[in-house]
Enzyme design. Structure first.
Site, PDB file in Angstrom:
ATOM      1  CE1 TYR A 157       2.158   9.138  14.045  1.00 20.11           C
ATOM      2  CE2 TYR A 157       3.496  10.936  13.198  1.00 20.11           C
ATOM      3  CZ  TYR A 157       2.375  10.134  13.111  1.00 20.11           C
ATOM      4  OH  TYR A 157       1.466  10.336  12.091  1.00 20.11           O
ATOM      5  CE  LYS A 161       3.000   7.359  10.994  1.00 22.70           C
ATOM      6  NZ  LYS A 161       2.075   6.434  10.313  1.00 22.70           N
TER       7      LYS A 161
HETATM    8  P1  NAP Z   1      -7.149   8.629  13.077  1.00 21.98           P
HETATM    9  O1  NAP Z   1      -8.181   9.579  12.579  1.00 21.98           O
HETATM   10  O2  NAP Z   1      -6.717   8.680  14.496  1.00 21.98           O
HETATM   11  O3  NAP Z   1      -7.603   7.139  12.703  1.00 21.98           O
HETATM   12  C1  NAP Z   1      -6.764   6.074  13.045  1.00 21.98           C
HETATM   13  C2  NAP Z   1      -7.292   4.806  12.444  1.00 21.98           C
HETATM   14  O4  NAP Z   1      -6.381   3.732  12.744  1.00 21.98           O
HETATM   15  C3  NAP Z   1      -8.652   4.387  12.997  1.00 21.98           C
HETATM   16  O5  NAP Z   1      -9.367   3.757  11.959  1.00 21.98           O
HETATM   17  C4  NAP Z   1      -8.263   3.367  14.077  1.00 21.98           C
HETATM   18  O6  NAP Z   1      -9.304   2.405  14.351  1.00 21.98           O
HETATM   19  C5  NAP Z   1      -7.102   2.681  13.407  1.00 21.98           C
HETATM   20  N1  NAP Z   1      -6.194   1.989  14.326  1.00 21.98           N
HETATM   21  C6  NAP Z   1      -5.525   2.500  15.389  1.00 21.98           C
HETATM   22  N2  NAP Z   1      -4.802   1.535  15.982  1.00 21.98           N
HETATM   23  C7  NAP Z   1      -5.023   0.394  15.304  1.00 21.98           C
HETATM   24  C8  NAP Z   1      -4.591  -0.944  15.441  1.00 21.98           C
HETATM   25  N3  NAP Z   1      -3.724  -1.298  16.409  1.00 21.98           N
HETATM   26  N4  NAP Z   1      -5.037  -1.878  14.552  1.00 21.98           N
HETATM   27  C9  NAP Z   1      -5.892  -1.532  13.563  1.00 21.98           C
HETATM   28  N5  NAP Z   1      -6.345  -0.279  13.385  1.00 21.98           N
HETATM   29  C10 NAP Z   1      -5.922   0.664  14.245  1.00 21.98           C
HETATM   30  O7  NAP Z   1      -5.778   8.802  12.238  1.00 21.98           O
HETATM   31  P2  NAP Z   1      -5.495   9.570  10.848  1.00 21.98           P
HETATM   32  O8  NAP Z   1      -5.166  10.971  11.167  1.00 21.98           O
HETATM   33  O9  NAP Z   1      -6.515   9.238   9.850  1.00 21.98           O
HETATM   34  O10 NAP Z   1      -4.115   8.869  10.448  1.00 21.98           O
HETATM   35  C11 NAP Z   1      -4.041   7.755   9.582  1.00 21.98           C
HETATM   36  C12 NAP Z   1      -2.570   7.485   9.270  1.00 21.98           C
HETATM   37  O11 NAP Z   1      -1.985   8.638   8.681  1.00 21.98           O
HETATM   38  C13 NAP Z   1      -1.743   7.170  10.517  1.00 21.98           C
HETATM   39  O12 NAP Z   1      -0.760   6.209  10.211  1.00 21.98           O
HETATM   40  C14 NAP Z   1      -1.088   8.499  10.826  1.00 21.98           C
HETATM   41  O13 NAP Z   1       0.101   8.335  11.540  1.00 21.98           O
HETATM   42  C15 NAP Z   1      -0.848   9.031   9.426  1.00 21.98           C
HETATM   43  N6  NAP Z   1      -0.693  10.478   9.360  1.00 21.98           N
HETATM   44  C16 NAP Z   1      -1.681  11.317   9.780  1.00 21.98           C
HETATM   45  C17 NAP Z   1      -1.481  12.677   9.695  1.00 21.98           C
HETATM   46  C18 NAP Z   1      -2.513  13.683  10.119  1.00 21.98           C
HETATM   47  O14 NAP Z   1      -2.210  14.885  10.102  1.00 21.98           O
HETATM   48  N7  NAP Z   1      -3.709  13.281  10.488  1.00 21.98           N
HETATM   49  C19 NAP Z   1      -0.267  13.190   9.179  1.00 21.98           C
HETATM   50  C20 NAP Z   1       0.699  12.297   8.763  1.00 21.98           C
HETATM   51  C21 NAP Z   1       0.482  10.949   8.857  1.00 21.98           C
HETATM   52  P3  NAP Z   1     -10.453   2.696  15.489  1.00 21.98           P
HETATM   53  O15 NAP Z   1     -11.410   3.672  14.850  1.00 21.98           O
HETATM   54  O16 NAP Z   1     -11.055   1.373  15.723  1.00 21.98           O
HETATM   55  O17 NAP Z   1      -9.755   3.297  16.652  1.00 21.98           O
END
Ligand code: NAP
Length: 249
Positions: A157, A161
């Site tokens: 990851y 990133k």
């Molecule tokens: P999440 O709640 O797990 O949601 C992930 C989203 O990505 C869902 O809409 C999922 O669709 C979609 N997705 C996964 N694989 C995919 C693919 N191959 N093609 C198209 N869509 C796909 O994640 P989140 O926490 O909101 O994170 C969003 C972004 O922010 C990510 O890049 C993550 O790495 C980054 N981020 C998150 C955090 C945190 O603390 N949460 C911190 C830093 C960075 P489905 O619903 O259909 O599965």
């Protein structure tokens, strides 16, 4: 609904849940038409679409795996075919496959790199020519504080990133003269399904690293993205903006 982004078309990956959902709702509230990409969760994506439409906005579903080059090209074509343009790309879709290096499989590594990093290339590549022709555009890539400082059990990851940051700066340099900005956001510890999956022990340790003393909300991240895609941010490109309550400074 505000009219800040009226007439603009946005494509948000991973828009069915979490941060992507909050970004999609915010861009729609600011007046953009929003294409909602997701991987498999049709009912959640439908809910986001319905919420945007109920507020008087426009949304369409574009289901597909961002890791697949040809699939992404078709989805972008579909949006441009329907709405005639594409102004904003939010590369937000992401997954985790956490494990200590000693246990991490080749598949854990490959899947995270292809979704989180190659997905950003696939989507950006699919819009670049169009945005250059339009002489304007906004691309925001979702990186992470983990890409800045690394994290135990997240070598895959963190590599993806950190890769996004290098990609962002290179694309920003290539596209700046055409009025297209490319920036990255590095969220800290945000309350979504992704972090809900962490153990209480890991959550406790992470909380100790946040000077603000709370987890972030998806809306905290959406606020930063809304600024970066606005006209006010026209002179900001190649930057990495942390939305992390002070975790990395
Ligand atoms: P999440 O709640 O797990 O949601 C992930 C989203 O990505 C869902 O809409 C999922 O669709 C979609 N997705 C996964 N694989 C995919 C693919 N191959 N093609 C198209 N869509 C796909 O994640 P989140 O926490 O909101 O994170 C969003 C972004 O922010 C990510 O890049 C993550 O790495 C980054 N981020 C998150 C955090 C945190 O603390 N949460 C911190 C830093 C960075 P489905 O619903 O259909 O599965």
């Amino acid at each position: 609904m505000s009219s800040k982004l009226s007439g603009k078309v946005a494509f948000v990956t991973g828009a069915s849940r979490g941060i992507g959902r909050a970004i999609a709702l915010r861009l729609a509230a600011d007046g953009a038409k929003v294409a909602l990409n997701f991987s498999s969760n049709v009912s959640k994506a439908e809910e986001v679409k319905a919420q945007i439409e109920a507020a008087g906005g426009a949304a369409m579903l574009v289901q597909g795996d961002v890791a697949k080059f040809e699939v992404v090209a078709e989805l972008i074509k579909k949006v441009v075919g329907a709405w005639g343009r594409l102004d904003i790309l939010i590369n937000n879709a992401g997954i985790t496959r956490d494990n200590l290096l000693i246990k991490m499989t080749e598949d854990d590594f490959d899947r995270v790199i292809s979704t989180n990093l190659k997905g950003v290339f696939n989507c950006t590549k699919a819009v670049t020519r169009l945005m250059m022709k339009q002489r304007g555009g906004r691309i925001v890539n979702m990186s992470s504080v983990v890409g800045l400082k690394g994290n135990i059990s997240q070598a895959n990851y963190a590599a993806a990133k950190a890769g996004i940051i290098g990609f962002t700066k290179s694309a920003a340099r290539e596209l700046a003269s055409r009025g297209v900005t490319v920036n990255a956001v590095t969220p800290g510890f945000i309350n979504t399904d992704m972090t809900a999956a962490l153990s209480e022990k890991v959550k406790e340790v992470m909380m100790q690293e946040i000077p603000a003393g709370r987890m972030g909300t998806p809306e905290d991240v959406a606020n930063a993205v809304a600024f970066l895609v606005s006209d006010e941010a026209a002179y900001i490109t190649g930057q990495v903006l942390s939305v992390d309550g002070g975790m990395v400074m």
